[in-house]
Design a protein around this motif. Structure first.
Motif, PDB file in Angstrom:
ATOM      1  N   ALA A  24     -38.592  12.243  11.191  1.00 15.14           N
ATOM      2  CA  ALA A  24     -38.006  11.147  10.044  1.00 15.14           C
ATOM      3  C   ALA A  24     -38.908   9.970  10.472  1.00 15.14           C
ATOM      4  O   ALA A  24     -38.726  10.043   9.519  1.00 15.14           O
ATOM      5  CB  ALA A  24     -35.953  11.140  10.647  1.00 15.14           C
ATOM      6  N   HIS A  25     -39.079   9.568  11.447  1.00 18.25           N
ATOM      7  CA  HIS A  25     -40.117   9.000  10.953  1.00 18.25           C
ATOM      8  C   HIS A  25     -41.118   8.941  10.664  1.00 18.25           C
ATOM      9  O   HIS A  25     -41.433   7.994  10.058  1.00 18.25           O
ATOM     10  CB  HIS A  25     -40.167   8.072  12.815  1.00 18.25           C
ATOM     11  CG  HIS A  25     -38.944   7.541  13.472  1.00 18.25           C
ATOM     12  ND1 HIS A  25     -39.144   5.954  13.103  1.00 18.25           N
ATOM     13  CD2 HIS A  25     -38.227   7.357  14.570  1.00 18.25           C
ATOM     14  CE1 HIS A  25     -37.960   5.367  13.964  1.00 18.25           C
ATOM     15  NE2 HIS A  25     -37.822   6.649  14.847  1.00 18.25           N
ATOM     16  N   THR A  26     -41.667   9.774  10.397  1.00 24.23           N
ATOM     17  CA  THR A  26     -43.172  10.109  10.418  1.00 24.23           C
ATOM     18  C   THR A  26     -43.289  10.340   8.951  1.00 24.23           C
ATOM     19  O   THR A  26     -43.392   9.868   7.567  1.00 24.23           O
ATOM     20  CB  THR A  26     -43.798  11.546  10.496  1.00 24.23           C
ATOM     21  OG1 THR A  26     -44.125  11.207  12.054  1.00 24.23           O
ATOM     22  CG2 THR A  26     -45.078  11.808  10.172  1.00 24.23           C
ATOM     23  N   ALA A  27     -41.964  11.044   7.947  1.00 24.92           N
ATOM     24  CA  ALA A  27     -41.444  10.902   6.684  1.00 24.92           C
ATOM     25  C   ALA A  27     -41.665   9.836   6.160  1.00 24.92           C
ATOM     26  O   ALA A  27     -41.603   9.091   4.683  1.00 24.92           O
ATOM     27  CB  ALA A  27     -40.505  12.428   6.652  1.00 24.92           C
ATOM     28  N   LEU A  28     -40.219   8.891   6.698  1.00 19.64           N
ATOM     29  CA  LEU A  28     -40.054   7.582   6.553  1.00 19.64           C
ATOM     30  C   LEU A  28     -40.963   6.576   6.285  1.00 19.64           C
ATOM     31  O   LEU A  28     -41.582   5.900   5.222  1.00 19.64           O
ATOM     32  CB  LEU A  28     -38.772   6.703   7.015  1.00 19.64           C
ATOM     33  CG  LEU A  28     -38.437   5.439   6.675  1.00 19.64           C
ATOM     34  CD1 LEU A  28     -37.965   5.346   5.531  1.00 19.64           C
ATOM     35  CD2 LEU A  28     -36.854   4.797   7.338  1.00 19.64           C
ATOM     36  N   GLN A  29     -42.226   6.759   7.134  1.00 22.61           N
ATOM     37  CA  GLN A  29     -43.432   5.405   6.944  1.00 22.61           C
ATOM     38  C   GLN A  29     -43.987   6.184   5.591  1.00 22.61           C
ATOM     39  O   GLN A  29     -45.038   5.485   5.225  1.00 22.61           O
ATOM     40  CB  GLN A  29     -43.881   5.821   8.225  1.00 22.61           C
ATOM     41  CG  GLN A  29     -43.054   5.247   9.275  1.00 22.61           C
ATOM     42  CD  GLN A  29     -43.582   5.157  10.989  1.00 22.61           C
ATOM     43  OE1 GLN A  29     -45.342   4.580  10.808  1.00 22.61           O
ATOM     44  NE2 GLN A  29     -43.016   4.978  11.831  1.00 22.61           N
ATOM     45  N   GLN A  30     -44.423   7.899   5.865  1.00 16.37           N
ATOM     46  CA  GLN A  30     -45.390   7.893   4.407  1.00 16.37           C
ATOM     47  C   GLN A  30     -44.518   7.968   3.503  1.00 16.37           C
ATOM     48  O   GLN A  30     -45.424   7.257   2.343  1.00 16.37           O
ATOM     49  CB  GLN A  30     -45.473   8.874   4.668  1.00 16.37           C
ATOM     50  CG  GLN A  30     -46.336  10.103   6.391  1.00 16.37           C
ATOM     51  CD  GLN A  30     -45.897  11.942   5.502  1.00 16.37           C
ATOM     52  OE1 GLN A  30     -45.881  12.292   5.091  1.00 16.37           O
ATOM     53  NE2 GLN A  30     -47.260  11.705   6.508  1.00 16.37           N
ATOM     54  N   GLU A  31     -43.119   7.573   2.903  1.00 11.99           N
ATOM     55  CA  GLU A  31     -42.516   7.014   2.297  1.00 11.99           C
ATOM     56  C   GLU A  31     -42.610   6.112   1.674  1.00 11.99           C
ATOM     57  O   GLU A  31     -42.718   5.068   0.495  1.00 11.99           O
ATOM     58  CB  GLU A  31     -40.956   7.598   1.797  1.00 11.99           C
ATOM     59  CG  GLU A  31     -40.303   6.702   0.984  1.00 11.99           C
ATOM     60  CD  GLU A  31     -39.208   6.780   0.979  1.00 11.99           C
ATOM     61  OE1 GLU A  31     -37.682   6.504   0.671  1.00 11.99           O
ATOM     62  OE2 GLU A  31     -38.498   7.856   2.429  1.00 11.99           O
ATOM     63  N   LEU A  32     -42.357   5.073   2.510  1.00  9.92           N
ATOM     64  CA  LEU A  32     -42.407   3.827   2.824  1.00  9.92           C
ATOM     65  C   LEU A  32     -43.895   3.011   2.361  1.00  9.92           C
ATOM     66  O   LEU A  32     -44.421   2.414   1.091  1.00  9.92           O
ATOM     67  CB  LEU A  32     -41.835   2.848   3.765  1.00  9.92           C
ATOM     68  CG  LEU A  32     -40.487   2.596   4.496  1.00  9.92           C
ATOM     69  CD1 LEU A  32     -40.165   2.458   5.794  1.00  9.92           C
ATOM     70  CD2 LEU A  32     -39.702   2.606   3.322  1.00  9.92           C
ATOM     71  N   ARG A  33     -45.086   3.869   2.846  1.00 14.18           N
ATOM     72  CA  ARG A  33     -46.467   3.688   2.569  1.00 14.18           C
ATOM     73  C   ARG A  33     -47.207   3.184   1.144  1.00 14.18           C
ATOM     74  O   ARG A  33     -47.613   2.835   0.353  1.00 14.18           O
ATOM     75  CB  ARG A  33     -46.895   4.538   3.876  1.00 14.18           C
ATOM     76  CG  ARG A  33     -47.769   3.372   4.911  1.00 14.18           C
ATOM     77  CD  ARG A  33     -48.169   4.272   5.256  1.00 14.18           C
ATOM     78  NE  ARG A  33     -48.637   3.266   7.072  1.00 14.18           N
ATOM     79  CZ  ARG A  33     -47.998   3.862   8.195  1.00 14.18           C
ATOM     80  NH1 ARG A  33     -47.427   5.159   7.928  1.00 14.18           N
ATOM     81  NH2 ARG A  33     -47.993   3.361   9.140  1.00 14.18           N
ATOM     82  N   ALA A  34     -46.327   4.863   1.044  1.00 14.82           N
ATOM     83  CA  ALA A  34     -46.681   5.117  -0.864  1.00 14.82           C
ATOM     84  C   ALA A  34     -46.094   4.485  -1.421  1.00 14.82           C
ATOM     85  O   ALA A  34     -45.972   3.846  -3.121  1.00 14.82           O
ATOM     86  CB  ALA A  34     -45.909   6.818  -1.287  1.00 14.82           C
ATOM     87  N   THR A  35     -44.857   3.965  -1.493  1.00  9.79           N
ATOM     88  CA  THR A  35     -43.471   2.430  -2.412  1.00  9.79           C
ATOM     89  C   THR A  35     -44.048   1.396  -1.941  1.00  9.79           C
ATOM     90  O   THR A  35     -43.974   0.306  -2.775  1.00  9.79           O
ATOM     91  CB  THR A  35     -42.531   2.557  -1.979  1.00  9.79           C
ATOM     92  OG1 THR A  35     -42.175   1.878  -0.443  1.00  9.79           O
ATOM     93  CG2 THR A  35     -41.767   4.221  -2.318  1.00  9.79           C
ATOM     94  N   GLY A  36     -45.207   1.129  -0.643  1.00  7.61           N
ATOM     95  CA  GLY A  36     -45.512  -0.503  -0.573  1.00  7.61           C
ATOM     96  C   GLY A  36     -44.359  -1.138  -0.150  1.00  7.61           C
ATOM     97  O   GLY A  36     -45.103  -2.478   0.508  1.00  7.61           O
ATOM     98  N   GLU A  37     -44.307  -0.663   0.482  1.00  9.20           N
ATOM     99  CA  GLU A  37     -42.698  -1.457   1.250  1.00  9.20           C
ATOM    100  C   GLU A  37     -43.086  -0.999   2.628  1.00  9.20           C
ATOM    101  O   GLU A  37     -42.048  -2.062   3.469  1.00  9.20           O
ATOM    102  CB  GLU A  37     -41.459  -0.211   0.617  1.00  9.20           C
ATOM    103  CG  GLU A  37     -40.740  -0.332   0.027  1.00  9.20           C
ATOM    104  CD  GLU A  37     -39.293   0.344  -0.641  1.00  9.20           C
ATOM    105  OE1 GLU A  37     -38.239  -0.451  -0.817  1.00  9.20           O
ATOM    106  OE2 GLU A  37     -39.231   1.603  -0.412  1.00  9.20           O
ATOM    107  N   PHE A  38     -43.439  -0.803   3.385  1.00 14.28           N
ATOM    108  CA  PHE A  38     -43.947  -0.575   4.534  1.00 14.28           C
ATOM    109  C   PHE A  38     -44.607  -1.609   5.105  1.00 14.28           C
ATOM    110  O   PHE A  38     -46.024  -2.434   4.369  1.00 14.28           O
ATOM    111  CB  PHE A  38     -44.988   0.502   5.204  1.00 14.28           C
ATOM    112  CG  PHE A  38     -44.654   1.129   6.118  1.00 14.28           C
ATOM    113  CD1 PHE A  38     -43.937   1.300   7.412  1.00 14.28           C
ATOM    114  CD2 PHE A  38     -46.209   0.512   7.235  1.00 14.28           C
ATOM    115  CE1 PHE A  38     -43.578   2.118   8.335  1.00 14.28           C
ATOM    116  CE2 PHE A  38     -46.146   0.414   8.394  1.00 14.28           C
ATOM    117  CZ  PHE A  38     -45.565   1.228   9.208  1.00 14.28           C
TER     118      PHE A  38
END
Length: 108
Positions: A24-38
């Motif tokens: 879940a952490h890996t998926a969330l970090q990928q999502e946030l990087r893609a949206t620029g929120e990370f």
């Protein structure tokens, strides 16, 4: 977002439950990087050093203390549009199924 863990409960999790949380952490970090929120996310060591200043001297002790059941295990720093989005992100953390995630705004 502060991610606490209850050490006893964490140690009682199965390997597959822990793996699901890590996925879940890996998926969330990928999502946030893609949206620029990370911005950042880090796991924190269980050991801590506590510092107090009484005005004349520093007192330094090791921790956590034996009676401590919960520690801050890690954190995320995200740049999102509002609290609703931050809450949505926090809800995607695997740990949110086990205990509350603390969401705070960083004051400029």
């Amino acid at each position: 977002m502060l991610i606490p863990i209850n050490v006893d409960k964490w140690n009682a999790l199965s390997a597959s439950e822990i793996e699901a949380i890590m996925r879940a952490h890996t998926a969330l970090q990928q999502e946030l990087r893609a949206t620029g929120e990370f911005l950042a996310a880090h796991e924190l060591a269980e050991e801590a050093t506590f510092v107090r200043n009484n005005g004349t001297a520093l007192t330094v002790t090791d921790g956590p203390f034996m009676e401590t059941k919960e520690i801050v295990a890690g954190y995320y720093i995200v740049d999102c549009v509002d609290l609703d989005r931050a809450v949505e992100i926090a809800g995607k953390l695997g740990e949110a199924r086990l205990w509350p995630i603390e969401v705070r705004r960083i004051d400029p």
